[in-house]
Design a protein around this motif. Sequence first.
Motif, short mmCIF file in Angstrom:
data_model
loop_
_atom_site.label_atom_id
_atom_site.label_comp_id
_atom_site.label_asym_id
_atom_site.label_seq_id
_atom_site.Cartn_x
_atom_site.Cartn_y
_atom_site.Cartn_z
N ALA B 45 0.92 -1.46 0.16
CA ALA B 45 -0.09 -0.12 0.04
C ALA B 45 0.80 1.44 0.05
CB ALA B 45 -1.14 -0.14 0.42
N CYS B 46 1.87 1.15 0.65
CA CYS B 46 2.94 2.40 1.15
C CYS B 46 3.15 2.69 -0.53
CB CYS B 46 3.88 2.34 1.89
SG CYS B 46 5.52 1.22 2.00
N ARG B 47 3.64 1.42 -1.39
CA ARG B 47 4.46 1.95 -2.87
C ARG B 47 6.28 2.89 -2.57
NH1 ARG B 47 0.77 -0.85 -4.71
NH2 ARG B 47 1.56 -0.41 -6.96
N TYR B 50 9.88 0.40 -4.29
CA TYR B 50 9.99 -0.02 -5.55
C TYR B 50 11.49 -0.76 -5.72
CZ TYR B 50 5.43 1.06 -7.96
OH TYR B 50 3.73 1.13 -8.30
N LEU B 60 6.77 -4.26 -7.29
CA LEU B 60 7.30 -3.90 -5.38
C LEU B 60 8.29 -5.01 -4.74
CD1 LEU B 60 3.51 -3.11 -4.03
CD2 LEU B 60 5.56 -1.70 -4.10
N ARG B 63 6.04 -7.74 -2.38
CA ARG B 63 5.48 -8.48 -3.05
C ARG B 63 5.85 -9.93 -4.42
NH1 ARG B 63 0.31 -8.65 -1.98
NH2 ARG B 63 -0.39 -9.74 -3.37
N THR B 64 7.27 -9.25 -4.72
CA THR B 64 8.06 -9.79 -5.34
C THR B 64 8.94 -11.11 -4.68
OG1 THR B 64 8.22 -7.67 -6.87
CG2 THR B 64 9.53 -9.95 -7.24
N PRO C 299 2.80 -7.78 -8.09
CA PRO C 299 1.91 -8.82 -8.89
C PRO C 299 1.27 -9.92 -8.56
CG PRO C 299 4.39 -9.10 -8.10
CD PRO C 299 4.47 -7.93 -7.30
N GLN C 452 -6.63 3.43 0.15
CA GLN C 452 -5.21 1.66 0.16
C GLN C 452 -3.90 2.38 0.10
OE1 GLN C 452 -5.25 -2.51 -0.34
NE2 GLN C 452 -5.83 -1.61 -1.64
N CYS C 453 -3.74 2.72 -1.42
CA CYS C 453 -2.43 3.53 -1.57
C CYS C 453 -2.26 4.85 -1.24
CB CYS C 453 -2.00 2.53 -2.83
SG CYS C 453 -2.68 3.66 -4.36
N LEU C 454 -1.28 4.70 -1.18
CA LEU C 454 -0.81 6.73 -0.70
C LEU C 454 -0.61 7.42 -2.06
CD1 LEU C 454 2.53 7.11 1.55
CD2 LEU C 454 1.64 8.33 -0.18
#
Lengths: 159, 841, 533
Positions: B45-47, B50, B60, B63-64, C299, C452-454
């Motif tokens: 969620a915080c992105r 990367y 991300l 999640r990878t 992903p 949800q996402c920033l």
Amino acid sequence: MSGELSLVREILAGYGKSRGALIPVLQEVQAALGYVPEGAMVEIARHLGIPASHVYSVASFYAQFRLQPLGRRRIAVCRGTACHVRGAPEILKELEGLTGIREGETSEDLEYTLETVACIGCCALAPCVRVNDEVYGEMTREKVRALFPDSEEAHRDAG
Amino acid sequence: MAVSLIIDGQTVRAAPGATVLEAALAGGIYIPHLCHHPDLTPAGACRLCYVTVNGGGPVLACRTPAQEGMVVQTGSPEIDEIRRGLVELLMANHHGNCKGCLKSGRCALQEIIAKLRIDRKKLQQLRPAAEELPRDTSNPFFVLDPNKCVLCGICVRTCEELVGVGALNFAGRGYRSRVGPLGAGPLAQSVCESCGECVERCPVAGLAYVDHRRPREHVQTVCHSCGAGCPVTLGLRDGRVVEAKGELCGRGRFGWRILQAPDRLTVPLIRRNGAPAEASWEEALDLAARELSRYRGGECAVLCSGRLTNEEAYLLQRFAREVLGTNNIDSTLRLTHAVSLETLREATGWGGATGPFEAVEEAACILLVGANVARSHPVLARRIRRAAARGARLVVIDPREDDLGRFAHLWLQPYPGTDPALLMGMAVALVEEQLVDPAILGGLGAFLASLEDFPPGRVSRITGVPEELVTEAAKCYATSRPAVALWGTGLTQHPHGGDGVRALINLALLAGHTGLYPLLEEANAQGVWDLGCTPHHLPGQRPVPDPRAGGKGPESSPKGDGASYPGLTLTEVWDAVLEGRVRALYIIGVDPLGELPEAEKIREALGRVELLVYQHCFMGATGPLAHVVLPAAGWFEKEGTVTRADGRITRVRRVAGPAGGSLPDGDIICGLAARMGGERFVPEPASVLGEIASGVRGYGGLSWEGLEKGAEANVARPPLEARAAPLEYRGPTERPDMQYPLLLTGARNSPYGDVLSQKVEGLRALQPEEYLALHHKDAADFGITDGDRVRVLSRRGELTVRAAVTDVCPPGVVILNYRVFPDSLTGTISRVCAVTLERLA
Amino acid sequence: MPDERYTVHVCHGTGCVSGGAEEVYARLGTIAGSGIRLKRTGCHGFCQQGPVVVIEPDGIFYCRVRVSDVGDIVASLSTEGRPVERLLYGDPAAGRTIIRYGEIPFYRRQERILLRNCGRIDPEDIDDYLATGGYQALSRALEMSPEEIIAEIRRSGLRGLGGAGFPAGRKWEACRRAPGTEKFVICNGDEGDPGAFQDRSVMEGDPHAVLEGMAIAGYAVGAARGYIYVRAEYPLAVKRLQLAIEQARQRGFLGRHILDRDFSFDIEVFQGAGAFVCGESTALVSSMEGNRGFPKPLPRPRTTESGLWGKPTLLNNVKTFAYVPKIILHGAGWFASRGTDKSKGTAVFSLTGKVANCGLIEVPMGTTLRQIIFEIGGGIPDGKRFKAVQTGGPSGGCLPADLLDLPVDFDSLTAAGSMMGSGGMVVVDEDTCMVDLARYFLDFSQRESCGQCLPCRLGTRQMFAILDDITRGRGRPEDLARLEELGRLVARSSLCGLGQTAPNPVLTTLRYFREEYEAHIKGRRCPAGVCGL
């Protein structure tokens, strides 16, 4: 409250213990009570086996759910694009003046609730207003005032 | 299989299943992140995290999955621009500055800002967040501050995934999203258990302790708050505890503050001219020893709690038996689980749990009987919730449905006191459904005959539980493997509590399961029992020889013959005092008048007894009546070992203190023993443990050094050898009738309420208002609505309390918290009786 | 009934109902004599002119019909009299009244494949659908193998009409191949784009086409359960779909052993609860699972592999499913012969805003914006000047006059910075302020961001705050650079497609109408006179 809760229990009796039933249950409860009280959320949580905070979380996420009692006349101003470019903001302003409440509010006497809705889907009749379940298209300030004869009188009397 | 990948040119080994972010962090490579926490599922969620993989576009890291040979770059011009942009957005939306922030110096956002080059000028061109939102300060220990929150969701996931309470969740949506409890009301009035797990994990000051000070050193020890014995690391600063780390409940997280309670006893007191007066240790010990010496054997009695260490318990029973010459020694376990341990010992050869608590989380079925485990053992409750969330079947037998309800596969609500019948009914179902291994059934003639007393219809009538539900519960328990059974005081605190335990053991044996767990509540209740602080057993659970076996009840024995006769139990002592048989009491670590039921009788006995030596951290209600008051060190102020409720033995360490002039209980016991001619009373825990290890059954081979190094040690229980035993049904002593149509029982409605919680101001503040829970049908019959004040009347007494209309209990049953359950209603220590209600205007 | 000379179609779309169509229908029922058959139909598309009444077989088109007009209509039928003049459509362009439906420019330029039944059949009567060849495609499909069906869909070139334009055949194939015995088919009727109502019109006007398409899809991918996720704001669509499901079950087109074959498939309606983000497939699934409508971050497995309850799930838009029976019946080639090279078939738009003829239209892919707005839409009313057309709703962009000859298809629109989206097309004239319009869309996006996402939560909020300042005369010179930078940030780093496209309305207006922004900031002036500076 206990009357409300027994209604909620009756509704829940029609559903199994599945999280997937949450939104349909909330919709049915709101249809029956006009809004979703906190006690109902606790009851729903118990029945579906989920935390009450989750029920609240979901109920407060979706625009459809009301967590406070609504007014007898629920006025929704469509803020779809077509309505916007054809004057929805003025319609909303007019309604705020007529009802004395702001968007998202319910009048103290529970007569009116004023809200905006993403899009009613009557874009060709823009701008639109929905009062309870009736949709009124091609609204103008005059047509809005005609919807509230009482209110207008009240205005005149006050003035 | 571990994989290796290259991150920023550095080769990193990653655990199987690890994500790129986990691999990088483990390899010492920092990737900015806010919503990642190693204990929780990734949110994405915080992105901020990367990275590029093998030269591709940004993905991300959280999640990878890490894969063999991957080439990862944690930065690129594009990624840096994204990160800076996102952090600028966060900063523009963040109220207040870092000065004076509760998290300053430990804040992940601060850390990220420091690492990125933030363009302050650009930041000023962004529009700041408009409204400042109210902070939730309802919890005495921590604050929920939406103005600092970054909505990473770590608290939400912690409460749901790890704790299983789900007190916190997102509310609203978009930029109006907030984190909060149901209805956005105050956290302290929600289902929040104040365990602080979310505060521990919050990366910013969204959730922060109100008075946190950064510790300078840490000590590992074991928690004091229940029999689950959770490991805890206490942080210290200037010799004072400032924090507790570990997987803990609210009592565990904040209960250390009891050490700093203002009313700790710090100086010995002796009674002069009828009033307590300060004295030196010499004076006090001399006086106590001199006075105790005037009584012979059975004229003395020793009472203690499960808050002693193993070493202290061992010394205390030696003191009773060798110096005072009596078996009149008992602990508060008598009121809760002595019957569990005695029944287990009779049935299986050892009075204790059959396996480690860790096995509970691995079980396929968990049968929980008469335990408000979320209140009594909150961390164990988490294990149960997590097991259920991953698919284990939770079957609960308890008249009151609590918040484990949503995890339960089946919840059986028998009338209070009818559990033995229900459990035997389940045994019948197993036999009828042919779920019992014939090899087990062989030779069980008497038992099978006794089952004939429990036909399904009768069981259903007695318990109020539908027949199908009894059968379903039995099948679920018998067909899931492995299955464990846990029970609490709801099963044992009845006149025939032993029958319930026996019936449950029978059921386990029939189903071929070995997991049996009595949920002992005090931190070292098991150790105190094992090491002989019971009138019927010597250390190692060896029975006290009884020359009058089969004869009359225990009576006082001549001095020097202490080991020859079983002594008096804690509940028998008071009558013995009133009858003049016991004339001197040595009470350690328990405040009978303040904590135990039958307060009236105890008050009378304490007024009548000729000598009362009272040893405790606090004056309590008993202290003022004592002739000698000896100030004792608290749990974290002494060294030793403890045996948690599942038989795991661990070191408890001195973290601070002892406060003022108080001394560890072991030192005091040895001081008294030395003055009274006791031999070999050495208080050093290591030495006492050596003695225990060389002679006490189950505790052989323990080594202080080994435990010091953290070696795992368990009580060596003999192999389980048991057979189902016949049982005859004995119902509750009182049934509802026309005049008293409801059955009242006790339950635990709050984790707070014990001495510990009473002495810590914040925990006391979290104590909910007491209420009587009643079913809405009964409420309608009595014309009661939620919140009314009602008078509860039994044949013997009455009580006024607020009514809570619910359906957590079945119709016909009303429930009151143990803490406020007056003896007057039942006239005994039993917590079941028939009552009627009157609504008060 | 042989003596029924006329059939009177009364449009019962939401627009016409709000104008009083039910009262008109009831009045007709009371006074119409024998020889006249009454029929409730779905949306005719020309909603602006509602309530619409069409007299067949002559195709006489009456608009803005009131209860008081009913007497005259009935009289005109019984006495072989002339049509009721005052109810005929007056073409503003030609300055004359038009009697017949097919002659009205609004309809004449359209090619109605998908909407063919809308406005012609009674959506509450399955027999009407059957009379037009309904459920024949299902019957034919069940004689084919699932692979043959998927191959046919692939050959047709049908692309998902929910916005992204993913080839339908590939999606179906992926779902068919996904391991698992339990699979689901979901029809996405969560038309949340403000300014679009074509999905509603199809669900209301031709519900059986959707059901038939879903059943064929269920057979092709191996699913036994289908759900139609409909916005709660569409009560009429919900009612008609539920009625249609009930009727289809009774006739054996849904339920166990459909058409006596070894294929069982049933459909339920799931009502959305008001969240734009639920149009995104993973958010829609979250919401059906009783959660907040949070999209799942990449992903992640595709929905075709792990969708509802973690099972393989085929999720397509209402229109996509409604096309399916037609493709099966008429063949892939018939469908592929329409449209452009990469965008086959037709496109359906809700044409609204400052355009003379508002309503629902269907044109072959590749038709130009000019043709749509000026030929079908009749141009801009009141002699005003065309300024821009907005397509794709909050995810799309605003295209200026010099792009009017752009052909409408998936790829051209995307290349111009807009997108097809779910098919909203809003025309604006010189009286519309483009900064205000951008502000409007960002207001929508920040309200509807799931939070949800920033980047989406705070980025759309920040962009809105800046735009709001500009429209209030508080703009700063550096704001345009900030908006562009924020737009890139949100587009690149947001979790889902909605966040990624949310800056489009700002980025396209900055691209094509930058001078309007500058006028607001530097001149403190709103050229359209909308913003009260």
